[in-house]
Design an enzyme around this catalytic site. Structure first.
Site, PDB file in Angstrom:
ATOM      1  CG  ASN A  15      41.747  69.206  44.430  1.00 57.24           C
ATOM      2  OD1 ASN A  15      41.231  68.260  45.061  1.00 57.24           O
ATOM      3  ND2 ASN A  15      42.512  69.024  43.365  1.00 57.24           N
ATOM      4  CG  PHE A  45      38.181  60.276  45.931  1.00 56.63           C
ATOM      5  CD1 PHE A  45      38.740  61.061  44.931  1.00 56.63           C
ATOM      6  CD2 PHE A  45      38.694  58.992  46.128  1.00 56.63           C
ATOM      7  CE1 PHE A  45      39.805  60.595  44.162  1.00 56.63           C
ATOM      8  CE2 PHE A  45      39.752  58.516  45.361  1.00 56.63           C
ATOM      9  CZ  PHE A  45      40.307  59.316  44.392  1.00 56.63           C
ATOM     10  CB  SER A  49      43.319  61.197  44.471  1.00 54.50           C
ATOM     11  OG  SER A  49      43.044  62.182  45.467  1.00 54.50           O
ATOM     12  CG  ASN A  89      43.610  65.700  47.869  1.00 49.44           C
ATOM     13  OD1 ASN A  89      44.543  66.218  48.490  1.00 49.44           O
ATOM     14  ND2 ASN A  89      43.229  66.106  46.676  1.00 49.44           N
ATOM     15  CB  THR A  90      42.121  59.022  49.326  1.00 48.99           C
ATOM     16  OG1 THR A  90      40.957  59.705  48.836  1.00 48.99           O
ATOM     17  CG2 THR A  90      41.685  57.794  50.123  1.00 48.99           C
ATOM     18  CE  LYS A 138      43.965  62.197  36.554  1.00 40.51           C
ATOM     19  NZ  LYS A 138      42.767  63.031  36.537  1.00 40.51           N
ATOM     20  CG  ASN A 182      45.349  63.003  39.990  1.00 44.45           C
ATOM     21  OD1 ASN A 182      44.971  64.125  40.341  1.00 44.45           O
ATOM     22  ND2 ASN A 182      44.604  61.929  40.106  1.00 44.45           N
TER      23      ASN A 182
HETATM   24  C1  LIG Z   1      39.152  70.734  41.983  1.00 44.86           C
HETATM   25  C2  LIG Z   1      39.784  69.534  41.347  1.00 44.86           C
HETATM   26  C3  LIG Z   1      39.243  68.271  41.606  1.00 44.86           C
HETATM   27  C4  LIG Z   1      39.803  67.144  41.006  1.00 44.86           C
HETATM   28  N1  LIG Z   1      39.255  65.924  41.250  1.00 44.86           N
HETATM   29  C5  LIG Z   1      39.752  64.828  40.618  1.00 44.86           C
HETATM   30  C6  LIG Z   1      39.141  63.558  40.795  1.00 44.86           C
HETATM   31  O1  LIG Z   1      38.134  63.405  41.487  1.00 44.86           O
HETATM   32  N2  LIG Z   1      39.699  62.489  40.154  1.00 44.86           N
HETATM   33  C7  LIG Z   1      40.797  62.608  39.337  1.00 44.86           C
HETATM   34  O2  LIG Z   1      41.240  61.602  38.767  1.00 44.86           O
HETATM   35  N3  LIG Z   1      41.390  63.816  39.141  1.00 44.86           N
HETATM   36  C8  LIG Z   1      40.890  64.905  39.760  1.00 44.86           C
HETATM   37  N4  LIG Z   1      41.477  66.133  39.544  1.00 44.86           N
HETATM   38  C9  LIG Z   1      42.696  66.216  38.707  1.00 44.86           C
HETATM   39  C10 LIG Z   1      42.414  66.599  37.263  1.00 44.86           C
HETATM   40  O3  LIG Z   1      41.630  65.609  36.628  1.00 44.86           O
HETATM   41  C11 LIG Z   1      43.724  66.792  36.479  1.00 44.86           C
HETATM   42  O4  LIG Z   1      44.419  65.555  36.437  1.00 44.86           O
HETATM   43  C12 LIG Z   1      44.636  67.855  37.091  1.00 44.86           C
HETATM   44  O5  LIG Z   1      43.884  68.913  37.613  1.00 44.86           O
HETATM   45  C13 LIG Z   1      45.654  68.386  36.110  1.00 44.86           C
HETATM   46  O6  LIG Z   1      45.037  69.007  34.994  1.00 44.86           O
HETATM   47  P1  LIG Z   1      44.784  70.625  34.893  1.00 44.86           P
HETATM   48  O7  LIG Z   1      46.103  71.280  35.217  1.00 44.86           O
HETATM   49  O8  LIG Z   1      44.329  70.856  33.489  1.00 44.86           O
HETATM   50  O9  LIG Z   1      43.747  70.937  35.901  1.00 44.86           O
HETATM   51  C14 LIG Z   1      40.931  67.274  40.139  1.00 44.86           C
HETATM   52  C15 LIG Z   1      41.450  68.555  39.876  1.00 44.86           C
HETATM   53  C16 LIG Z   1      40.898  69.675  40.458  1.00 44.86           C
HETATM   54  C17 LIG Z   1      41.468  71.033  40.161  1.00 44.86           C
END
Ligand SMILES: Cc1cc2nc3c(=O)[nH]c(=O)nc-3n(C[C@H](O)[C@H](O)[C@H](O)COP(=O)(O)O)c2cc1C
Length: 342
Positions: free
Chosen positions: A108, A112, A171, A173-174, A205, A234
């Site tokens: 992704n 934000f 993140s 992505n910023t 985080k 993350n």
């Molecule tokens: C579509 C998507 C959007 C995410 N958006 C955020 C976010 O806004 N803020 C954040 O701290 N982590 C965000 N994450 C990261 C997740 O909170 C997590 O740290 C990461 O996906 C690893 O866990 P997983 O493998 O169980 O998905 C996002 C993950 C995905 C897949």
């Protein structure tokens, strides 16, 4: 009972972001009821908060705090909403969310996208009456000329409706955001947050993409500034070998291929902290064995997101019950007893 295997082919036929919007809409229709009772051994206290189970929903699924109650109902022990920025923002141009089915992964680069803190605040005011635990994850607006100020504002604004707050500086992505993990910037950020934190616990985080010495440095700064827990981790900007066609997309990778990296990062943070600060394990957790491994590696809580895309929301319930079985099997009376046992 569990409809997800029937719904999944339909969900996967749609583009991932449309599918996500529809899922949130459908969840809103779910009649609220009290979350099921979990085995006593799963209850755990971290940063002074009593969690009914250590299995949480990671940030990013319910960015705008639209369905925290429903996610608690489905069996999550806690729900982290956000990332929420002070002002609403669109995020990156679409497409920005990619399912890597063959890898059980997601990439992704949402950036934000969210409706801003004030809108979420109103919804959470109602939800805080619920028995469940809700964390609020805050970030900085992309066009902000004072990013540290955005975190300070976020903590101040959202504290009244959060059981804990997460400072998300990881993140990918910023542009430039992860720079806040660097030494001088991190000290400045954590000092500024410490000044305004009131009484709510603060979690930080971090990214799984770490240079030598990063865990030691981050742990020291976190302890110095009285951070309550580190969320590890993350998404990754690295690309382990992947099979799916979308593997080359830019953004953060989550799900199964992140698992070894996130576990390794957690071990490094545990080694650096020796248990002096609580850790939350996230990244590629898909079943009770993964969750238990993370707990034994030093996590007091765990979170997941991507496994839910592939296995449905009941994965949280399954993991919680599987954890209870494993505690019993290995002779632990509680989660806390198992944390960091290797
Ligand atoms: C579509 C998507 C959007 C995410 N958006 C955020 C976010 O806004 N803020 C954040 O701290 N982590 C965000 N994450 C990261 C997740 O909170 C997590 O740290 C990461 O996906 C690893 O866990 P997983 O493998 O169980 O998905 C996002 C993950 C995905 C897949």
């Amino acid at each position: 009972m569990h409809l997800y295997p029937l719904i999944r082919p339909l969900a996967f036929a749609l583009d991932p972001e449309t599918s996500h919007r529809l899922t949130i809409k459908a969840l809103k229709l779910l009649p609220p009821h009290r979350p099921s009772d979990f085995p006593e051994a799963l209850k755990t206290t971290v940063a002074g908060i009593d969690f009914p189970t250590p299995v949480g929903l990671a940030a990013g699924f319910d960015k705008d705090a639209e369905v925290p109650e429903q996610m608690l109902t489905l069996g999550f022990g806690f729900v982290e909403v956000g990332t929420l920025t002070p002002r609403p923002q669109q995020g990156n141009p679409k497409p920005r969310l990619f399912r890597l089915r063959r890898d059980r992964a997601v990439i992704n680069r949402m950036g934000f996208n969210n409706g801003g803190q004030p809108a979420a605040y109103g919804r959470l005011q109602l939800d805080l009456r619920l028995p469940g635990i809700i964390g609020v994850n805050v970030g900085a607006n992309k066009d902000s000329d004072d990013r540290i100020g955005d975190y300070v504002r976020g903590v101040q604004a959202m504290a009244p409706v959060a059981h804990y707050l997460t400072i998300n500086i990881s993140s990918p992505n910023t542009p430039g955001l992860r720079g806040l993990q660097e030494e001088g910037a991190l000290e400045e950020l954590l000092a500024a947050v410490q000044e305004v934190r009131a009484k709510k616990p603060i979690f930080l985080k971090v990214a799984p993409d770490l240079a030598a010495g990063d865990p030691e440095r981050i742990v020291r700064a976190a302890i110095d500034h009285k951070i309550d827990a580190l969320i590890v981790s993350n998404t990754t900007v690295s690309r382990p070998p992947l099979k799916a066609g979308s593997a080359g997309e830019a953004g953060g990778l989550s799900g199964a291929p992140l698992k070894p990296l996130a576990l390794e990062a957690l071990r490094r943070f545990r080694a650096a902290s020796g248990g002096e600060i609580a850790l939350v394990g996230v990244g590629g957790i898909a079943n009770a064995e993964d969750a238990f491994e993370r707990i034994r590696a030093g996590a007091s809580l765990i979170q997941l997101y991507t496994a839910m895309v592939f296995d449905g929301p009941h994965v949280a319930n399954r993991i919680a019950r599987g954890l209870a079985e494993r505690l019993k099997r290995d002779g632990f009376a509680s989660i806390a007893e198992a944390v960091g046992t290797g």
